[in-house]
Design a protein around this motif. Structure first.
Motif, short mmCIF file in Angstrom:
data_model
loop_
_atom_site.label_atom_id
_atom_site.label_comp_id
_atom_site.label_asym_id
_atom_site.label_seq_id
_atom_site.Cartn_x
_atom_site.Cartn_y
_atom_site.Cartn_z
N VAL A 92 4.50 -2.18 -4.29
CA VAL A 92 5.23 -2.58 -3.10
C VAL A 92 6.62 -3.01 -3.53
O VAL A 92 6.77 -3.89 -4.37
CB VAL A 92 4.53 -3.74 -2.36
CG1 VAL A 92 5.35 -4.16 -1.14
CG2 VAL A 92 3.12 -3.36 -1.96
N LYS A 94 10.42 -3.95 -1.75
CA LYS A 94 11.20 -4.19 -0.52
C LYS A 94 12.63 -4.50 -0.95
O LYS A 94 12.88 -5.44 -1.69
CB LYS A 94 10.59 -5.35 0.26
CG LYS A 94 11.39 -5.76 1.50
CD LYS A 94 11.04 -4.90 2.70
CE LYS A 94 11.81 -5.33 3.95
NZ LYS A 94 11.42 -6.67 4.41
N LEU A 99 11.20 -0.68 2.91
CA LEU A 99 9.93 -1.03 2.28
C LEU A 99 9.31 0.23 1.70
O LEU A 99 9.15 1.23 2.38
CB LEU A 99 8.97 -1.66 3.30
CG LEU A 99 7.58 -2.02 2.81
CD1 LEU A 99 7.64 -3.15 1.79
CD2 LEU A 99 6.67 -2.41 3.97
N GLU A 101 5.87 1.58 -0.31
CA GLU A 101 4.50 1.21 -0.67
C GLU A 101 3.80 2.41 -1.27
O GLU A 101 3.78 3.48 -0.68
CB GLU A 101 3.72 0.73 0.56
CG GLU A 101 4.19 -0.61 1.09
CD GLU A 101 3.23 -1.16 2.13
OE1 GLU A 101 2.21 -1.76 1.76
OE2 GLU A 101 3.52 -0.97 3.32
N ASP A 102 3.23 2.22 -2.44
CA ASP A 102 2.43 3.27 -3.07
C ASP A 102 1.57 2.63 -4.15
O ASP A 102 2.08 2.19 -5.17
CB ASP A 102 3.30 4.35 -3.69
CG ASP A 102 2.46 5.34 -4.48
OD1 ASP A 102 1.42 5.77 -3.95
OD2 ASP A 102 2.82 5.64 -5.63
N TYR A 103 0.31 2.55 -3.92
CA TYR A 103 -0.59 1.98 -4.91
C TYR A 103 -1.99 2.51 -4.66
O TYR A 103 -2.37 2.85 -3.54
CB TYR A 103 -0.59 0.45 -4.89
CG TYR A 103 -0.73 -0.16 -3.51
CD1 TYR A 103 -1.97 -0.35 -2.93
CD2 TYR A 103 0.40 -0.54 -2.78
CE1 TYR A 103 -2.11 -0.90 -1.67
CE2 TYR A 103 0.29 -1.09 -1.52
CZ TYR A 103 -0.97 -1.26 -0.97
OH TYR A 103 -1.09 -1.80 0.28
N ILE A 106 -4.52 -2.64 -5.12
CA ILE A 106 -3.57 -3.74 -5.14
C ILE A 106 -4.11 -4.98 -5.85
O ILE A 106 -3.39 -5.95 -6.05
CB ILE A 106 -3.16 -4.10 -3.68
CG1 ILE A 106 -1.77 -4.75 -3.65
CG2 ILE A 106 -4.20 -4.98 -3.02
CD1 ILE A 106 -0.65 -3.79 -3.95
N TYR A 126 -0.92 -11.09 -3.78
CA TYR A 126 -0.90 -10.30 -2.54
C TYR A 126 -1.33 -11.13 -1.34
O TYR A 126 -0.80 -10.96 -0.24
CB TYR A 126 -1.80 -9.08 -2.69
CG TYR A 126 -1.68 -8.10 -1.54
CD1 TYR A 126 -0.53 -7.33 -1.38
CD2 TYR A 126 -2.71 -7.96 -0.62
CE1 TYR A 126 -0.41 -6.43 -0.33
CE2 TYR A 126 -2.60 -7.06 0.44
CZ TYR A 126 -1.44 -6.30 0.58
OH TYR A 126 -1.33 -5.43 1.62
N LYS A 131 5.65 -9.76 3.78
CA LYS A 131 6.34 -8.48 3.71
C LYS A 131 7.65 -8.47 4.50
O LYS A 131 8.42 -7.51 4.42
CB LYS A 131 5.43 -7.35 4.19
CG LYS A 131 4.33 -7.03 3.20
CD LYS A 131 3.58 -5.77 3.59
CE LYS A 131 2.50 -5.45 2.57
NZ LYS A 131 1.73 -4.24 2.93
#
Length: 267
Positions: A92, A94, A99, A101-103, A106, A126, A131
């Motif tokens: 993540v 930002k 933003l 997001e790629d996972y 987590i 997390y 966010k």
């Protein structure tokens, strides 16, 4: 500085940034392609840039260090169906209103984050991540949080093998000795840590050893950023930029994003 790690003498750099000491300096996350090509818009990271490319494009940089893991996936990686650009961030990230997001999972992530300009940067998990914050840099694994060691998933790590498909990120390298980059906090102080390579290519530490360094230094929190040839920093002195030792083949390594301390009066 020389530092004894498991009987080996390694070179470690500790770079401190006191967040409330100098109001003329600011810490930001820079999307590399945006730094060198300001017309890049939206959630497009593109091909990234080297630290030197960013320094040439952005005025007033006092210190720059690589951010978290970046995708260098080619078609032979069989971990996900998508094909990514070199320099795309993992996790993540930002940067202002953008933003990324790629996972895959987590659970081992930590986040270096600033809620809004002027706020103190913190490292969080997390569960406590907001966010809507202005800056978020998600990396893995989180090593220390609230002064306590976070268990490292050693059982999930597998040795990297030449000629075979290996897992991305720390899973394939965490149990091996490699250069490492990390960020830690002690109160309002931020400490950037780089365990550098050597000319024989054998310098560095494991993730467990990196965590032990943070515990010995009594950091409040500590987050692994990256490792291997991407572990680079450049620090401005009166005689120009100094940096850690990097193998020749890694000196122009492309990164997706970086952490920069810069002089706001020169931006």
């Amino acid at each position: 500085m020389p530092y004894l790690i498991s009987g080996r003498l390694e070179t470690i750099h500790f770079i401190s940034y006191f967040q409330t000491k100098d109001e003329d300096l600011s810490l930001i996350i820079s999307k590399s392609s945006e730094a060198v090509a300001p017309n890049v818009n939206g959630n497009i990271v593109g091909e990234g840039a080297s630290l030197d490319d960013i320094i040439k494009a952005q005025k007033g940089i006092r210190f720059i260090i690589n951010g978290g893991f970046n995708h260098y996936r080619k078609n032979f990686y069989q971990w996900k169906e998508q094909i990514f650009n070199v320099g795309d961030p993992v996790g993540v990230v930002k940067i202002r209103e953008h933003l990324f997001e790629d996972y895959i999972d987590i659970k081992n992530y930590g986040f270096f984050t600033q809620e809004k300009k002027g706020d103190i940067w913190t490292i969080t998990d997390y569960e406590n991540l907001h966010k809507e914050a202005k800056y978020i840099l998600g990396c893995t694994p989180l090593l220390i949080h609230n002064s306590k060691a976070i268990p490292i998933p050693i059982e999930e790590m597998v040795p990297v093998k030449d000629g075979e498909i290996n897992p991305p990120s720390f899973l394939g390298h965490g149990m091996q000795i490699h250069p490492r980059t990390a960020v830690a906090t002690m109160g309002k102080e931020i400490i950037f840590i780089v365990i550098e390579n050597n000319a024989s290519g054998t310098g560095g530490c494991t993730l467990q050893e990196l965590q032990n360094i943070g515990l010995a230094m009594e950091f409040d929190s500590m987050l692994n950023l990256d490792g291997g040839g991407s572990s680079q920093f450049k620090f401005m002195t009166d005689n120009g930029f100094i940096s850690n030792y990097v193998l020749p083949e890694d000196q122009n390594r492309v990164i997706g994003h970086s952490l920069i301390i810069f002089d706001e009066s020169l931006k």
